[in-house]
Design a protein around this motif. Sequence first.
Motif, mmCIF file in Angstrom:
data_model
loop_
_atom_site.group_PDB
_atom_site.id
_atom_site.type_symbol
_atom_site.label_atom_id
_atom_site.label_comp_id
_atom_site.label_asym_id
_atom_site.label_seq_id
_atom_site.Cartn_x
_atom_site.Cartn_y
_atom_site.Cartn_z
ATOM 1 N N THR A 176 27.729 9.788 -19.556
ATOM 2 C CA THR A 176 26.630 10.671 -19.964
ATOM 3 C C THR A 176 25.257 10.001 -20.022
ATOM 4 O O THR A 176 24.260 10.673 -20.278
ATOM 5 N N HIS A 177 25.206 8.696 -19.802
ATOM 6 C CA HIS A 177 23.881 8.066 -19.798
ATOM 7 C C HIS A 177 23.888 6.806 -18.945
ATOM 8 O O HIS A 177 24.569 5.830 -19.258
ATOM 9 N N THR A 178 23.123 6.842 -17.880
ATOM 10 C CA THR A 178 22.977 5.628 -17.075
ATOM 11 C C THR A 178 21.649 5.661 -16.336
ATOM 12 O O THR A 178 20.908 6.660 -16.405
ATOM 13 N N HIS A 179 21.344 4.542 -15.718
ATOM 14 C CA HIS A 179 20.189 4.439 -14.825
ATOM 15 C C HIS A 179 20.792 3.811 -13.584
ATOM 16 O O HIS A 179 20.766 2.583 -13.438
ATOM 17 N N SER A 180 21.409 4.641 -12.744
ATOM 18 C CA SER A 180 22.293 4.111 -11.705
ATOM 19 C C SER A 180 21.646 3.046 -10.807
ATOM 20 O O SER A 180 22.281 2.039 -10.518
ATOM 21 N N LEU A 217 16.730 11.815 -23.122
ATOM 22 C CA LEU A 217 15.785 10.790 -23.594
ATOM 23 C C LEU A 217 16.528 9.704 -24.349
ATOM 24 O O LEU A 217 17.681 9.894 -24.740
ATOM 25 N N HIS A 218 15.857 8.562 -24.516
ATOM 26 C CA HIS A 218 16.374 7.511 -25.396
ATOM 27 C C HIS A 218 15.850 7.812 -26.788
ATOM 28 O O HIS A 218 14.670 8.147 -26.937
ATOM 29 N N LEU A 219 16.702 7.660 -27.806
ATOM 30 C CA LEU A 219 16.258 8.007 -29.152
ATOM 31 C C LEU A 219 16.889 7.096 -30.206
ATOM 32 O O LEU A 219 18.106 6.900 -30.205
ATOM 33 N N ALA A 265 20.215 9.540 -25.928
ATOM 34 C CA ALA A 265 20.995 8.314 -25.758
ATOM 35 C C ALA A 265 20.786 7.399 -26.960
ATOM 36 O O ALA A 265 19.677 7.306 -27.487
ATOM 37 N N HIS A 266 21.848 6.786 -27.394
ATOM 38 C CA HIS A 266 21.903 5.739 -28.433
ATOM 39 C C HIS A 266 21.986 6.274 -29.872
ATOM 40 O O HIS A 266 23.034 6.198 -30.486
ATOM 41 N N CYS A 267 20.870 6.727 -30.446
ATOM 42 C CA CYS A 267 20.853 7.166 -31.856
ATOM 43 C C CYS A 267 21.527 6.142 -32.765
ATOM 44 O O CYS A 267 22.241 6.494 -33.707
ATOM 45 N N THR A 280 27.307 4.495 -20.194
ATOM 46 C CA THR A 280 27.320 3.050 -19.915
ATOM 47 C C THR A 280 25.938 2.440 -20.093
ATOM 48 O O THR A 280 25.826 1.234 -20.255
ATOM 49 N N ASP A 281 24.881 3.281 -20.030
ATOM 50 C CA ASP A 281 23.513 2.801 -19.878
ATOM 51 C C ASP A 281 23.415 2.103 -18.516
ATOM 52 O O ASP A 281 24.371 2.115 -17.747
ATOM 53 N N GLY A 282 22.292 1.523 -18.198
ATOM 54 C CA GLY A 282 22.141 0.874 -16.891
ATOM 55 C C GLY A 282 22.976 -0.398 -16.813
ATOM 56 O O GLY A 282 23.251 -1.028 -17.832
HETATM 57 ZN ZN LIG Z 1 19.180 3.963 -21.113
#
Ligand SMILES: [Zn+2]
Length: 439
Positions: free
Chosen positions: A68-72, A217-219, A254-256, A305-307
Amino acid sequence: MIDCDLIIKADYVVTMNDMLDVVENGAIAVSNGNIVAVDAADRIMAGYWSDRILGGPHTVVFPGLVNTHTHSPMVYFRGLGDDLPLKVWLEEHIWPAENRWLSHEFVRDAAELACLEMLKAGITVFSDMYFYGDAIAESVKKAGMRAVIGAGVLDFPSATARTADEYLARAERFIRDWRKDALVVPAVAPHSPYTCSPETLKRAKELSDTYEVPLNLHLAETEWEVRELLGRYGRRPIELMHDHGILGQRVLAAHCVWASDEEIDILAETETGVAHCIKSNLKLASGIAPVVKMLSAGVKVAFGTDGAASNNDLDILGEMATAARVHKAISGDPTVLNARQALSMATRSGAGVLGLDSIAGSIQTGRSADLVIAELNRPHLVPLYDIYSQIVYAMRASDVSTVLVNGRVLLEQGRPTTLDEDAIYARARSWAEKIGKNA
Ligand SMILES: [Zn+2]
């Protein structure tokens, strides 16, 4: 007998439906990209016919995993400037490298490597947040995967745009170009509340509302961010977003990591989705998101996974295994985030936070055939008492053998059918040679 395109037989069909049914010695019939029947193998074989049978003895089939969250495209920065704090890593290594190298070709080539890595790890859909969305979409279409692609928005200039107006105009154009696509869902992705003003974020939210597309968004990723926003606005990150009406059902944060108890309630009330990226948060020492509290408050949490530059791989099996262990350790309670819950987050909740739960995330009649077949004849997977435990605590990406998206076989016996593996590695090495010389 009803003709179908293909039949998958497996020792276990882990459906991840509402009842979390597991069909032992089960089978799935697939036609026109969709699941047309799920049942015991003998019943499927008595009712359906196909000349293509996948799976077989000592295999398990489960829904495609959701990242659900990456920067491929950041796979090309894998291992660049490791072991540094988030701010230093971003400002001194990643952003300069992005400014120097980003182009349509770079992003397309890098995203293709990311698609290959994810397919081989059983990921069928990912939510991306980057620039050059058309280039990412080009690789996603080539691979045959499903993706939510968020067009990045910032308040400061980068390789792709100079002002918020320009980023937002590009995002709108990208959304209009892709919103009718069957596999690519366009989205708007303002980077964070510390790189975008509330005004920019509100305009991004308007785009998301107007076109009914996700906003990513990143939060509340770091403690620094909380202090920074308290200093600038007198509000914590999630509070600030709530004040400005940014949060909601179509929003994926993302994150929280630094969500307070009050902020967890805000996430639950607004039905904002959370992408839990534990390996990235651990590696950048950002902290550990209060996921157990979030889940008990009813927040929708899934894995990301994030980037690859901060992880350093794109592997949801790894995220699941890490999260299921770490949350036990920090809560002092070995019953939290059990294997069923972890696999639910990686499949059905993942599809849910991306707004794709009527299409993907579970094995049910009428859903898209986005499926993973994994081998169970492995030293670390025998004996087998509980299939969920095996998948969450012992399975590795290398156990994934076959992957389907929309009924199309994209990986068969570990080999990609749509992508040229050797060419992808050669291109990655040739880009890395240039990047390394300038690092
Ligand atoms: Zn990210």
